[in-house]
Scaffold this motif. Structure first.
Motif, PDB file in Angstrom:
ATOM      1  N   UNK A   1       0.808  -1.222   0.000  1.00 43.79           N
ATOM      2  CA  UNK A   1       0.000   0.000   0.000  1.00 43.79           C
ATOM      3  C   UNK A   1       0.841   1.272   0.000  1.00 43.79           C
ATOM      4  N   UNK A   2       2.144   1.149   0.113  1.00 38.23           N
ATOM      5  CA  UNK A   2       3.019   2.321   0.218  1.00 38.23           C
ATOM      6  C   UNK A   2       3.413   2.802  -1.170  1.00 38.23           C
ATOM      7  N   UNK A   3       2.974   3.990  -1.529  1.00 36.90           N
ATOM      8  CA  UNK A   3       3.309   4.533  -2.836  1.00 36.90           C
ATOM      9  C   UNK A   3       2.474   3.922  -3.946  1.00 36.90           C
ATOM     10  N   UNK A   4       2.849   4.230  -5.170  1.00 31.86           N
ATOM     11  CA  UNK A   4       2.085   3.781  -6.326  1.00 31.86           C
ATOM     12  C   UNK A   4       2.291   2.303  -6.612  1.00 31.86           C
ATOM     13  N   UNK A   5       3.528   1.838  -6.417  1.00 26.15           N
ATOM     14  CA  UNK A   5       3.853   0.452  -6.752  1.00 26.15           C
ATOM     15  C   UNK A   5       4.249  -0.373  -5.533  1.00 26.15           C
ATOM     16  N   UNK A   6       4.030   0.163  -4.329  1.00 28.54           N
ATOM     17  CA  UNK A   6       4.501  -0.509  -3.132  1.00 28.54           C
ATOM     18  C   UNK A   6       5.939  -0.115  -2.843  1.00 28.54           C
TER      19      UNK A   6
ATOM     20  N   UNK B   1       9.039  -1.405 -11.678  1.00 21.08           N
ATOM     21  CA  UNK B   1       8.743  -0.077 -12.216  1.00 21.08           C
ATOM     22  C   UNK B   1       9.639   0.937 -11.506  1.00 21.08           C
ATOM     23  N   UNK B   2       9.929   2.020 -12.181  1.00 21.00           N
ATOM     24  CA  UNK B   2      10.791   3.042 -11.598  1.00 21.00           C
ATOM     25  C   UNK B   2      10.094   3.694 -10.406  1.00 21.00           C
TER      26      UNK B   2
ATOM     27  N   UNK C   1      15.368   1.683 -10.084  1.00 21.51           N
ATOM     28  CA  UNK C   1      14.730   0.460 -10.560  1.00 21.51           C
ATOM     29  C   UNK C   1      15.667  -0.717 -10.320  1.00 21.51           C
ATOM     30  N   UNK C   2      15.184  -1.922 -10.571  1.00 19.30           N
ATOM     31  CA  UNK C   2      15.929  -3.124 -10.229  1.00 19.30           C
ATOM     32  C   UNK C   2      17.230  -3.269 -11.016  1.00 19.30           C
TER      33      UNK C   2
END
Length: 726
Positions: free
Chosen positions: A168-173, A510-511, A529-530
């Motif tokens: 739930x943290x941020x747009x992408x977790x 995702x960035x 990003x990864x």
């Protein structure tokens, strides 16, 4: 492409039918068997911690003395009489309060080392990660997490921090950390280290409500409600009353390493289960590890370095437009760690290679000293309370017990009349006073507690009248603090940021934009990003909090000797915006820098033009530019209005040696320009209306033009530097 298989020949390219893979996080172990194993381990571990190490009682006693509850406990047990003193001077709490800011006042500096020291892209990625992680490590949120774990450590013989992924943290977790209370963690008592990856099992009690559990594990609602029948009433339809959903319960989250046999082969399983009593809510492999991997294609370039093949290149190869060459396939796993780790970071210091907990702690060692201090303090207080002594009466004076009770010998207005010889009827027994040895013992206990904690000399308490002795004590305590911080705070910071690297490489598909405040007060934006986390990258601690405290003390001492420059001083003392502070100081200290200091830092004039206008009047900047054009033989365009600063700058130029050295024909052109300038309306100061036209005076020794000879001369303001110097 992770379901495609490539069979390379000279001219063939084969794509097999995709195979639906099994869930990589699934565990084949039987639920009932797994519950039995987990339950037995938890029960056995709790028995060992209680029976062999008396852990619950020792933790409770440490907690009592840290918070100064020992007097209340003695009262509850009836160990103190009504007349006994309730003296309490909680030096343990004072020492711990001094130690925490010493260890955490300044967070350590981090650096990410590139995986390939010769690759510029690798260096660039390491630099971005360094800036993002180092800045994030100094946020208030992470400092509070470390601070609470650091305070837990001497009380419970361990501090626990849990890394976790928060969808739930941020747009992408994003990743996050939380402090786990040590009483809620059950550790493997036979593990000789405090590293989570070395323990066979770690259990954590989660305090939730029935509704929380159902939301987290909806597929197990029916079995779970059956298991809570003894806690709340469950109806025939398998449901409970609405208010009962808020009932608090405790479930166990157990991370384990187990081996299972299948077809004669043993498989090592790193997994986690959630259970409530005999109800298994969920089981899975470690979700913080990439078990599946990703199939990728690559080839080698002329430098024998791997080059990944993208979709466009693959399409061209399939169409025969590119040579397939030495194309190969491999499985890439997105993990920063070499092996799976259980998601816990433990702070320990007094390890003995026997259990994951410390054998003792500074609070446990200081308790006997605090008990002696409390005892001596009570004795002194009670002796002072009895300082007025005792009055003794004889019955020979015909006094009765009732008469004695009515007497108040502390009342200075009360007198006593006796029959007979007073020396035979009354006597006074003075009370014993506290001795110097008692006060010395009291103070010695205080000093020893501070010394054992290692904060007495660092925090400035004088231990000797000799400066050399104080310096030796200070350095000794710095050494002790260095060692403590290195094994607790620095270790935890390093582990937290290694977990960040694991989460970034595993889940930053995702960035992610990081927006952080840098040490100079500016915003830092970093896109992570990864792919930025490469194999071989390492995180190192550049300097710890005690290193910075020592540097601050050294900087202040060197400043007294005038042997340090301002920028180094501000950096060593940890001042915000050290470069700007240095600029302010140097400008302020210049003989003529006061006005510029006010213009730039008080009035907020950021560029030279604004500062010149502020110091010399509006239009000064434009006048300087126009004068430079005139000196080069080019006449500028006449301004709309003659601002005060513009008039003043032109006037000074006409009176300057530079004007007198110009060719006569150029002087006449400039004088003609000045004549036209005199006919313009004068520009007003800021916020004021314009004034009638003014006259620019001629240069020294030059006659005033005849048509303007009768006009009043313009009053020139405060002299300023020449345009050449400006």
């Amino acid at each position: 492409m992770n379901t495609e298989d490539f069979d390379q020949t000279e001219s063939s390219f084969k794509v097999e039918e995709p195979i639906i893979p099994q869930d990589p996080l699934s565990i084949k172990m039987d639920d009932d068997k797994l519950i039995e194993i987990v339950d037995k381990w938890i029960i056995d571990a709790e028995v060992v911690w209680k029976s062999e190490y008396d852990l619950p009682a020792r933790r409770k006693k440490n907690e009592e003395y840290l918070f100064g509850r020992q007097v209340k406990e003695k009262d509850k047990k009836g160990e103190l009489k009504e007349y006994n003193s309730r003296f309490l001077d909680n030096v343990i709490y004072e020492a711990e309060s001094d130690l925490k800011p010493l260890a955490l006042a300044r967070m350590p500096d981090l650096i990410v080392l590139p995986g390939d020291q010769t690759n510029e892209e690798s260096k660039k990625a390491a630099k971005i990660l360094t800036e993002a992680l180092d800045t994030e490590a100094k946020t208030m949120e992470e400092r509070k997490i470390l601070g609470l774990a650091f305070k837990h450590h001497p009380v419970y013989f361990i501090g626990a921090i849990k890394p976790r992924w928060i969808p739930e943290k941020g747009k992408y977790g994003d990743y996050g950390f939380e402090v786990v209370h040590p009483n809620d963690v059950i550790l493997d008592p036979y593990c000789p280290t405090s590293r989570a990856e070395d323990m066979s099992t770690i259990a954590q009690r989660l305090h939730l409500t029935i509704k929380d559990v159902i939301i987290r594990f909806p597929e197990k609602k029916k079995e779970f409600l059956e298991a809570v029948k003894g806690v709340v009433a469950v109806g025939d339809n398998g449901e409970i009353r609405e208010k009962d959903y808020a009932t608090p319960i405790t479930i166990e989250e157990v991370w384990f390493t187990e081996y299972t046999e299948e077809d004669g082969k043993w498989e090592k399983i790193q997994g986690v289960v959630w259970k409530y009593k005999k109800c298994l809510l969920k089981k899975m492999r470690d979700p913080n590890w990439d078990w599946e991997g990703e199939k990728t294609l690559f080839t080698y370039d002329e430098k024998k370095q791997k080059q990944l093949i993208g979709e466009e290149q693959l399409r061209m190869m399939m169409m025969g437009q590119m040579d397939m060459g030495m194309m190969q396939q491999e499985e890439i796993y997105h993990n920063y760690f070499e092996n799976p780790k259980k998601p816990y970071i433990f702070l320990t210091y007094d390890q003995w290679g026997r259990t994951p907990l410390d054998q003792t702690s500074r609070i446990e060692q200081n308790i006997p000293l605090q008990e002696n201090l409390d005892k001596r303090g009570r004795q002194i207080t009670e002796m002072l309370d009895r300082a007025r002594g005792k009055h003794v009466w004889s019955k020979d004076g015909n006094l009765k017990a009732e008469d004695i009770e009515e007497m108040d010998m502390s009342d200075p207005e009360q007198d006593v009349l006796l029959d007979g010889d007073v020396n035979k009827v009354h006597a006074f027994i003075p009370s014993e006073q506290p001795s110097q040895q008692m006060f010395k013992d009291l103070n010695d206990s205080k000093d020893r507690i501070m010394q054992k904690t290692g904060v007495n000399a660092i925090t400035g308490e004088v231990q000797s009248d000799v400066a050399t002795t104080n310096q030796i004590a200070r350095e000794a305590n710095f050494t002790k603090a260095d060692d403590l911080v290195e094994e607790t705070v620095n270790y935890a910071v390093l582990q937290m940021n290694e977990w960040k690297m694991q989460f970034i490489k595993l889940r930053y598909t995702e960035k992610h934009l990081k927006k952080l405040v840098g040490k100079d007060g500016q915003w830092i934006y970093a896109l992570l990003d990864r792919d930025m986390v490469e194999d071989g990258m390492e995180i190192k601690i550049k300097s710890s909090s005690t290193d910075k405290l020592r540097a601050e003390k050294n900087a202040k001492e060197m400043a007294q000797l005038k042997m340090i420059d301002p920028l180094s001083y501000y950096e060593d003392v940890g001042a915000v915006n050290p470069k700007e502070r240095t600029e302010r100081l140097m400008l302020f200290m210049q003989p003529d820098g006061g006005a510029q200091y006010i213009a730039k830092f008080v009035m907020g004039q950021e560029n030279t033009g604004q500062m010149v206008d502020t110091l010399n009047g509006a239009g000064s900047t434009q006048a300087i530019q126009d004068i430079m054009m005139m000196q080069q033989g080019q006449m500028p365009q006449l301004p709309q209005t003659a601002d005060p600063g513009y008039i003043q700058a032109i006037t000074q130029f006409l009176e300057s040696p530079e004007f007198a050295q110009l060719p006569p024909e150029l002087q006449q052109q400039i004088l003609a320009f000045a004549k036209q300038l005199s006919s313009l309306p004068q520009g007003a100061p800021t916020g004021q209306p314009g004034t009638p036209p003014t006259q620019v005076p001629p240069p020294t020794g030059q006659p005033m033009p005849t048509d303007t000879a009768n006009q009043p001369e313009m009053q020139v303001g405060i002299p300023t530097a020449s345009p050449r110097n400006l």
